[in-house]
Design an enzyme around this catalytic site. Structure first.
Site, short mmCIF file in Angstrom:
data_model
loop_
_atom_site.label_atom_id
_atom_site.label_comp_id
_atom_site.label_asym_id
_atom_site.label_seq_id
_atom_site.Cartn_x
_atom_site.Cartn_y
_atom_site.Cartn_z
N HIS A 153 -9.39 -2.63 -2.21
CA HIS A 153 -8.61 -2.67 -3.45
C HIS A 153 -9.24 -1.75 -4.48
O HIS A 153 -10.46 -1.52 -4.49
CB HIS A 153 -8.51 -4.09 -4.01
CG HIS A 153 -9.83 -4.75 -4.22
ND1 HIS A 153 -10.53 -5.33 -3.19
CD2 HIS A 153 -10.58 -4.91 -5.33
CE1 HIS A 153 -11.66 -5.83 -3.66
NE2 HIS A 153 -11.73 -5.57 -4.96
N PHE A 154 -8.39 -1.24 -5.34
CA PHE A 154 -8.82 -0.41 -6.46
C PHE A 154 -8.40 -1.11 -7.74
O PHE A 154 -7.27 -1.57 -7.85
CB PHE A 154 -8.19 0.99 -6.38
CG PHE A 154 -8.69 1.79 -5.21
CD1 PHE A 154 -9.76 2.67 -5.35
CD2 PHE A 154 -8.12 1.65 -3.94
CE1 PHE A 154 -10.24 3.39 -4.27
CE2 PHE A 154 -8.59 2.37 -2.85
CZ PHE A 154 -9.65 3.24 -3.01
#
Ligand code: AMP
Ligand code: ZN
Length: 132
Positions: free
Chosen positions: A97-98
Site C-alpha cells: 500500500h501507498f
C-alpha cells in the site's frame, strides 16, 4: 489472502470509505489518519510489498496514485506519498500500500525524516556498495 485486512476490504467483508476504484486498484481512507484525507492505495491482488509486486500491478497502482494526487492537489496544497516495506521500515499491514497524505500550508506536520546523515564522508563507499 484469508487473514489480510486489505484483502477483506477488497472483497467487501470489511467496510471502507472508498475514494477510487478500477479493475486493479482500490483507494480508501486510512482508518487512523495522520491528517484529514489520509488515503491508502492498494493493488486488488495480494502482494506483501514492493519486493514481490509484479510490474503490471505496480504500474496500475502508480497510475492511480498519480490520478488521485492530481485530484487532491486541487483540494489541498500538496501531498506526501509514503510507502513502507518490511518490519524494519515500519510496515504494519503486509499487503502492498501507498499512503497519500494531503498537506496544507501551515499544517505544522513534518513527514520528512531527520535530514542529518551521520557519516557524510563515505558516499563513495556507499555508492560502490549499492550501485546496480
Ligand atoms: P503501514 O504502517 O505503512 O503498514 O500502514 C498501514 C495503515 O493501514 C495504517 O496507517 C493503518 O491505520 C491502516 N489501516 C489498518 N487497518 C485499516 C482498515 N481496516 N481500514 C483503513 N485503514 C486501515
Ligand atoms: Zn491482502
Amino acid at each position: 489472502m484469508d487473514d489480510c485486512i486489505f484483502c477483506k476490504i477488497i472483497s467487501g467483508d470489511v467496510p471502507c470509505y472508498k475514494i477510487y476504484e478500477d479493475e486493479y486498484v482500490l483507494a480508501f481512507l486510512d482508518i487512523n489518519p495522520v491528517v484529514n484525507g489520509h488515503t491508502l492505495v492498494i493493488p486488488k491482488k495480494h502482494f506483501v510489498n514492493i519486493f514481490d509486486v509484479d510490474n503490471f500491478y505496480l504500474e496500475k497502482v502508480t497510475a492511480a496514485i498519480k490520478k488521485i494526487s492530481v485530484h487532491y492537489n486541487q483540494k489541498f496544497d500538496g501531498i506526501n506519498i509514503l510507502n513502507a516495506n518490511d518490519k524494519s521500515a515500519q510496515q504494519s499491514v503486509f499487503h502492498l500500500h501507498f499512503h497519500i497524505i494531503p498537506r496544507t500550508i501551515d499544517d505544522g506536520k513534518d513527514f520528512w525524516p531527520y535530514k542529518e546523515v551521520l557519516d557524510k564522508t563515505d558516499l563513495k563507499t556507499m555508492a560502490e556498495r549499492l550501485k546496480l
